[in-house]
Design a protein around this motif. Structure first.
Motif, PDB file in Angstrom:
ATOM      1  N   PRO A  15      -4.958   4.713  -6.230  1.00  0.00           N
ATOM      2  CA  PRO A  15      -4.373   5.335  -5.031  1.00  0.00           C
ATOM      3  C   PRO A  15      -2.983   5.899  -5.313  1.00  0.00           C
ATOM      4  O   PRO A  15      -2.231   5.361  -6.124  1.00  0.00           O
ATOM      5  CB  PRO A  15      -4.312   4.169  -4.026  1.00  0.00           C
ATOM      6  CG  PRO A  15      -4.207   2.951  -4.883  1.00  0.00           C
ATOM      7  CD  PRO A  15      -5.022   3.228  -6.111  1.00  0.00           C
ATOM      8  N   LYS A  16      -2.679   6.993  -4.616  1.00  0.00           N
ATOM      9  CA  LYS A  16      -1.374   7.621  -4.777  1.00  0.00           C
ATOM     10  C   LYS A  16      -1.097   8.492  -3.563  1.00  0.00           C
ATOM     11  O   LYS A  16      -2.016   8.946  -2.881  1.00  0.00           O
ATOM     12  CB  LYS A  16      -1.321   8.448  -6.067  1.00  0.00           C
ATOM     13  CG  LYS A  16      -2.432   9.491  -6.207  1.00  0.00           C
ATOM     14  CD  LYS A  16      -2.343  10.201  -7.556  1.00  0.00           C
ATOM     15  CE  LYS A  16      -3.441  11.239  -7.738  1.00  0.00           C
ATOM     16  NZ  LYS A  16      -3.300  11.971  -9.020  1.00  0.00           N
ATOM     17  N   SER A  17       0.182   8.714  -3.290  1.00  0.00           N
ATOM     18  CA  SER A  17       0.571   9.496  -2.112  1.00  0.00           C
ATOM     19  C   SER A  17       1.850  10.254  -2.413  1.00  0.00           C
ATOM     20  O   SER A  17       2.558   9.963  -3.375  1.00  0.00           O
ATOM     21  CB  SER A  17       0.774   8.588  -0.896  1.00  0.00           C
ATOM     22  OG  SER A  17       1.854   7.682  -1.113  1.00  0.00           O
ATOM     23  N   LEU A  18       2.131  11.236  -1.567  1.00  0.00           N
ATOM     24  CA  LEU A  18       3.265  12.129  -1.761  1.00  0.00           C
ATOM     25  C   LEU A  18       4.087  12.263  -0.492  1.00  0.00           C
ATOM     26  O   LEU A  18       3.567  12.150   0.619  1.00  0.00           O
ATOM     27  CB  LEU A  18       2.774  13.540  -2.144  1.00  0.00           C
ATOM     28  CG  LEU A  18       2.154  13.716  -3.521  1.00  0.00           C
ATOM     29  CD1 LEU A  18       1.453  15.066  -3.603  1.00  0.00           C
ATOM     30  CD2 LEU A  18       3.211  13.587  -4.614  1.00  0.00           C
ATOM     31  N   GLY A  22       0.808  -1.209   0.000  1.00  0.00           N
ATOM     32  CA  GLY A  22       0.000   0.000   0.000  1.00  0.00           C
ATOM     33  C   GLY A  22       0.842   1.260   0.000  1.00  0.00           C
ATOM     34  O   GLY A  22       2.074   1.224   0.144  1.00  0.00           O
ATOM     35  N   GLN A  23       0.170   2.404  -0.149  1.00  0.00           N
ATOM     36  CA  GLN A  23       0.843   3.698  -0.181  1.00  0.00           C
ATOM     37  C   GLN A  23       1.236   4.186   1.216  1.00  0.00           C
ATOM     38  O   GLN A  23       2.055   5.089   1.345  1.00  0.00           O
ATOM     39  CB  GLN A  23      -0.090   4.744  -0.807  1.00  0.00           C
ATOM     40  CG  GLN A  23      -0.487   4.475  -2.241  1.00  0.00           C
ATOM     41  CD  GLN A  23       0.552   4.917  -3.238  1.00  0.00           C
ATOM     42  OE1 GLN A  23       1.282   5.889  -2.999  1.00  0.00           O
ATOM     43  NE2 GLN A  23       0.647   4.223  -4.360  1.00  0.00           N
ATOM     44  N   GLY A  30      -4.531   1.734  -1.417  1.00  0.00           N
ATOM     45  CA  GLY A  30      -4.185   0.712  -2.387  1.00  0.00           C
ATOM     46  C   GLY A  30      -3.815  -0.614  -1.753  1.00  0.00           C
ATOM     47  O   GLY A  30      -3.248  -1.490  -2.422  1.00  0.00           O
ATOM     48  N   ALA A  31      -4.121  -0.784  -0.477  1.00  0.00           N
ATOM     49  CA  ALA A  31      -3.885  -2.068   0.175  1.00  0.00           C
ATOM     50  C   ALA A  31      -4.635  -3.167  -0.576  1.00  0.00           C
ATOM     51  O   ALA A  31      -5.695  -2.913  -1.148  1.00  0.00           O
ATOM     52  CB  ALA A  31      -4.357  -2.004   1.626  1.00  0.00           C
TER      53      ALA A  31
END
Length: 362
Positions: free
Chosen positions: A241-244, A143-144, A350-351
């Motif tokens: 899903p996306k992360s920063l 995941g993210q 996004g798990a």
């Protein structure tokens, strides 16, 4: 918790919850760090960027972790005492700690994240159970690791009786959105930067720690050509899903501009990125309920309305405390950890499936 924007405060909030609904909002405070601690954390973030998960951790991590754990433990005990309670009346503490580095996963490798915070030490100091290290398990499963606020945001929206599609935007160092269809579908992801590049730009010019009241951005002129180029960044149209990480978008985006024009352009970029994020959702919301420090910037709020094409309303319009939402979130998640309920989901981090996470101490 302390946000990545490093505004110099420890965010502490009391919440009565079963991890699914909120029955009472308790006291909250923004407890200032001593200047020396704030300087230590800023140096820690700088060294974390150089380290970048390569080789042994910098020695400063251990020093900063001990200092911030003790400071945050004291802040918790102070707030509990001010609320007329004893620590024996606190079921659990949610201890997010301080994010110093976050690297999103790619098709070739799992992501990595590092939050400083010694849960066992906090449990020892406070004499209370502590949930901590909320992100690691999600990332171990691909995941993210972010955003984690979605389950709390969804609970807030359910409690507010928003039956239709609605969204919460949090403007911290990074901006993240949570959208719900009013039923069971919840989506969340990082939209782009929020306060971090703007704050860094202002500090770089020796003009304070932030664009207070949005005055600099209001006085400047947006470099529309530069902004159009910035808004072509592939992250903004990438599927969730996306992360920063806090430093994925930096103040360098405004290099060469005046203080005011740079502030205006960075503010407009945050707003434009929000608009692109809303275009990715199954149904574009008409209204965003905004939490986090960025909602105090009227220039940013106005630009979100103009450039993202959405009504931006402060969280207070629904009876929430916009400065307390993220701290409340980790109190809420702590109870979910205690009860063995999932804290990350396929449509948020996004798990691969709804995942439990966090560790318990005490």
């Amino acid at each position: 918790m302390t946000g990545t924007v490093l505004d110099g405060n420890i965010d502490v909030a009391l919440l009565r919850t079963d991890g699914e609904t909120i029955s009472e909002f308790g006291a909250y405070t923004l407890a200032p760090y001593p200047r020396a601690t704030r300087d230590l954390l800023e140096e820690t973030l700088a060294q974390a960027r150089v380290w970048n998960f390569d080789g042994p951790e910098p020695a400063i991590f251990a020093e900063a972790e001990d200092v911030l754990t003790r400071a945050q433990s004291q802040a918790v005990m102070d707030l509990v005492a001010e609320a007329g309670l004893g620590m024996d009346q606190i079921g659990i503490i949610g201890f997010h700690g301080q994010s110093v580095l976050h690297r999103a996963p790619t098709p070739d490798r799992h992501g990595q994240t590092r939050q400083l915070g010694n849960g066992a030490l906090m449990a020892q100091i406070t004499g209370t159970r502590v949930a901590y290290d909320f992100r690691s398990r999600d990332m171990e499963f691909g995941g993210q690791g972010a955003p984690l606020a979605c389950s709390y945001h969804a609970a807030l929206l359910r409690g507010a009786g928003t039956q239709d599609a609605a969204a919460i935007l949090n403007l911290g160092g990074v901006a993240n959105v949570t959208w719900t269809d009013g039923q069971d579908q919840v989506i969340g992801f990082d939209t782009g930067p929020a306060n971090a590049p703007l704050n860094d730009w202002v500090k770089l010019h020796g003009a304070g720690d932030m664009d207070l009241g949005g005055a600099l951005g209001a006085a400047g002129t947006v470099d529309e050509d530069r902004l159009a180029t910035l808004l072509q960044h592939p992250y903004l149209t990438k599927a969730y899903p996306k992360s920063l990480d806090r430093f994925d978008f930096t103040a360098d985006m405004a290099t060469g501009l005046s203080l005011e024009d740079g502030a205006a352009t960075l503010t407009a970029f945050t707003a434009g990125a929000v608009g692109k994020a809303l275009d990715l959702l199954p149904h574009r919301p008409n209204t965003l309920f905004v939490s986090g420090g960025g909602r105090h910037n009227p220039t940013l709020m106005r630009m979100i309305a103009d450039r993202a094409g959405v009504t931006a309303r402060p969280a207070e319009d629904l009876g929430w405390r916009g400065d307390a939402v993220e701290a409340e979130c980790f109190a809420f998640l702590a109870v979910r950890v205690l009860r063995g309920l999932p804290i990350s989901f396929p449509t948020t981090t996004g798990a691969p499936e709804p995942l439990t996470g966090g560790k318990l101490a005490g």
